[in-house]
Design a protein around this motif. Structure first.
Motif, mmCIF file in Angstrom:
data_model
loop_
_atom_site.group_PDB
_atom_site.id
_atom_site.type_symbol
_atom_site.label_atom_id
_atom_site.label_comp_id
_atom_site.label_asym_id
_atom_site.label_seq_id
_atom_site.Cartn_x
_atom_site.Cartn_y
_atom_site.Cartn_z
ATOM 1 N N ALA A 136 0.829 -1.210 0.000
ATOM 2 C CA ALA A 136 0.000 0.000 0.000
ATOM 3 C C ALA A 136 0.863 1.260 0.000
ATOM 4 N N MET A 137 1.898 1.276 0.827
ATOM 5 C CA MET A 137 2.802 2.427 0.888
ATOM 6 C C MET A 137 3.444 2.684 -0.475
ATOM 7 N N THR A 138 3.885 1.616 -1.133
ATOM 8 C CA THR A 138 4.525 1.757 -2.447
ATOM 9 C C THR A 138 3.580 2.383 -3.463
ATOM 10 N N ALA A 139 2.336 1.909 -3.504
ATOM 11 C CA ALA A 139 1.360 2.456 -4.453
ATOM 12 C C ALA A 139 1.106 3.933 -4.188
ATOM 13 N N VAL A 140 1.006 4.319 -2.925
ATOM 14 C CA VAL A 140 0.733 5.714 -2.572
ATOM 15 C C VAL A 140 1.919 6.614 -2.953
ATOM 16 N N ILE A 141 3.130 6.171 -2.676
ATOM 17 C CA ILE A 141 4.308 6.997 -2.972
ATOM 18 C C ILE A 141 4.466 7.197 -4.477
ATOM 19 N N PHE A 142 4.249 6.160 -5.261
ATOM 20 C CA PHE A 142 4.374 6.325 -6.711
ATOM 21 C C PHE A 142 3.291 7.241 -7.266
ATOM 22 N N LEU A 143 2.084 7.198 -6.704
ATOM 23 C CA LEU A 143 1.050 8.136 -7.144
ATOM 24 C C LEU A 143 1.447 9.566 -6.794
ATOM 25 N N VAL A 191 6.742 1.805 7.061
ATOM 26 C CA VAL A 191 5.669 2.562 6.406
ATOM 27 C C VAL A 191 5.800 4.048 6.725
ATOM 28 N N SER A 192 5.998 4.362 8.001
ATOM 29 C CA SER A 192 6.083 5.757 8.424
ATOM 30 C C SER A 192 7.247 6.474 7.755
ATOM 31 N N HIS A 193 8.423 5.866 7.794
ATOM 32 C CA HIS A 193 9.582 6.504 7.165
ATOM 33 C C HIS A 193 9.370 6.655 5.668
ATOM 34 N N GLY A 194 8.734 5.667 5.034
ATOM 35 C CA GLY A 194 8.472 5.774 3.603
ATOM 36 C C GLY A 194 7.654 7.003 3.270
#
Length: 496
Positions: free
Chosen positions: A86-93, A343-346
């Motif tokens: 989930a974190m990965t998808a949000v950061i790329f968006l 997740v938080s650091h990401g």
């Protein structure tokens, strides 16, 4: 569903690269649209997720791939991997929205970032060592071209250093995977089968050597001291979106490899190496904080805080291997804190690097001494930077506090000596407060006069990352409810 999430951006990347007539605006919006679809798909995945139980995987898919060596295309998620997906998808968006107005080779950049998104997601859903390694290595290739192609300063040199360091680490990782394959009976690269079999359990020397190879490979990617030297130049010379993905996503592949591969497959060796891992974590925490404090370049400062924050994760995971008395609950809390910290650091690091990118776009420099009183012409920029800084230093009400509180609560309960790392939080607070003071307070001077405040696309890319950090800080059970069962299962596996 998982295959769709992994291969949709890869398929679109191929199409974008193969259609030279695709315009700049169209390419940018394709990136945004695909990333938005990915977030929706992951949201559906999250809504339908049910804990699969110990050593189980949800949404599992398995297809024979290289049967001669016991390798298959095997993917699935659990409470340790789903939050990172989930974190990965949000950061790329967020990066896609941030880059909407970038004019430098937009079609190539879109294709490259979609490729990087697909392989990054593949790492976090892989349930086979070869599948994991393929995606892991391809992420290195993707990030090399991002830094070399869109970076600035000594980008070519920094990209080469990043590639050589991390590729050398991946070779050590492959050596460790081969060691697990040779030791397993029957020979297999399947992660759940290896977890159940615990190869090398009765061979302390061989198990220690295999774990050492895996640890080196993952520690370079994390990175921990002394394998961190590629990180500051890579971040300093990478584009803002590249730094956001590198810090937010790629660094987590190393620590995720600890919880997915090293700890459950080699529990005896992990327990034997636990104190070494704890010491490395403590050194990374303190070294990263003190070196960050000495920086005048904002981007290098944020890069060194990544060494500090990833050190917290390594410290907590090392403490999990210290089996002494009735500490299972404390060790489970440490694992949960480590995953929350990933997740938080990401989210926070991605927001900070995108904010640093705004400074270079407006004024051409990351030097904090070149600014002063920036809060006057750019109040929205100052407000978001302050929120990101307070989240990074662990202020209650934000995700950093939830992560660090659990890490230290669990670690100190297991090994009180880990409290030595607590000053790292104080130093982190000092360095961010000094940065806020230097750049945003006092009279407006240097590059600050005329500094344009955040535009809509910048607000819509950075704002949601910090909003999620706030959501986790205020309602942590939304995340903890997914992670905690998997953390307890991992502690049981390490304690076998």
């Amino acid at each position: 569903m998982l295959s769709l999430i992994v291969f949709l951006p890869l398929a679109v990347a191929v199409v974008v690269a193969a259609v030279p007539s695709l315009g700049a605006a169209a390419a940018r919006w394709v990136w945004v649209a695909v990333s938005a679809v990915e977030v929706v798909l992951v949201g559906v995945l999250w809504a339908g997720y049910e804990d699969p139980g110990p050593n189980g995987l949800a949404f599992e898919e398995q297809v024979p791939w290289i049967p001669g060596v016991g390798s298959s295309y095997h993917v699935g998620v659990d409470g340790l991997s789903l939050p990172l997906v989930a974190m990965t998808a949000v950061i790329f968006l967020a990066c896609a929205v941030y880059a909407l107005r970038d004019g430098e080779r937009p079609r190539a950049q879109t294709a490259l970032f979609l490729f990087l998104q697909g392989v990054s997601l593949g790492v976090f859903v892989a349930a086979d060592l070869i599948v994991f390694f393929v995606f892991f290595d391809l992420s290195i290739v993707g990030m090399y071209f991002v830094i070399a192609g869109w970076g600035h300063g000594n980008a070519a040199r920094s990209a080469l250093k990043f590639f050589l360091y991390t590729f050398l680490g991946s070779l050590a990782l492959l050596l460790g995977f081969i060691g697990l394959y040779v030791a397993s009976d029957p020979h297999t690269f399947d992660i759940p089968e290896l977890v159940a079999a615990t190869p090398l359990e009765d061979s302390p020397l061989a198990g220690g050597l295999v774990l050492a190879a895996i640890l080196v490979g993952l520690a370079v990617k994390t990175p921990t001291v002394p394998f961190h030297t590629w990180l500051p130049p890579a971040h300093t010379d990478a584009p803002a979106t590249g730094s956001a993905v590198l810090a937010g996503v790629l660094l987590k592949m190393g620590t995720y490899g600890f919880v997915r591969i090293a700890m459950p497959i080699l529990p005896e060796a992990w327990r034997a190496w636990a104190w070494v891992i704890v010491v490395v974590g403590i050194v990374s925490v303190l070294y990263g904080a003190f070196v960050a404090l000495a920086q005048t370049n904002l981007k290098r400062m944020i890069a060194y805080t990544s060494v500090n924050h990833m050190g917290y994760i390594v410290l907590a995971l090392g403490a999990v291997g210290l089996i002494a008395g009735d500490t299972a609950q404390a060790r489970s809390v440490a694992v949960t804190g480590a995953v929350v910290q990933m997740v938080s650091h990401g989210l926070i690091a991605a927001a900070l690097f995108l904010l640093a990118g705004v400074m270079r776009t407006r004024a051409g420099t990351y030097d904090m001494g070149a600014y002063g009183g920036l809060a006057t012409p750019a109040p929205r920029f100052a407000a978001l930077f302050a929120i990101a800084a307070f989240a990074s230093l662990g202020l209650p009400g934000l995700s950093g506090f939830i992560a660090e509180f659990q890490i230290f609560a669990g670690s100190i309960a297991v090994a009180p000596v880990t409290a030595i790392a607590l000053p790292g939080i104080l130093v982190t607070a000092a360095l961010f407060l000094l940065a806020l003071q230097r750049v945003f307070t006092g009279p407006t001077q240097g590059q600050s006069p005329g500094f344009a405040d955040l535009h809509g696309r910048e607000l819509w890319s950075i704002g949601p990352l910090l909003a999620l950090s706030l959501l986790i800080g205020v309602l942590p059970q939304l995340l903890l409810g997914v992670i905690e069962p998997a953390s307890a299962a991992l502690v049981d596996l390490v304690g076998r």
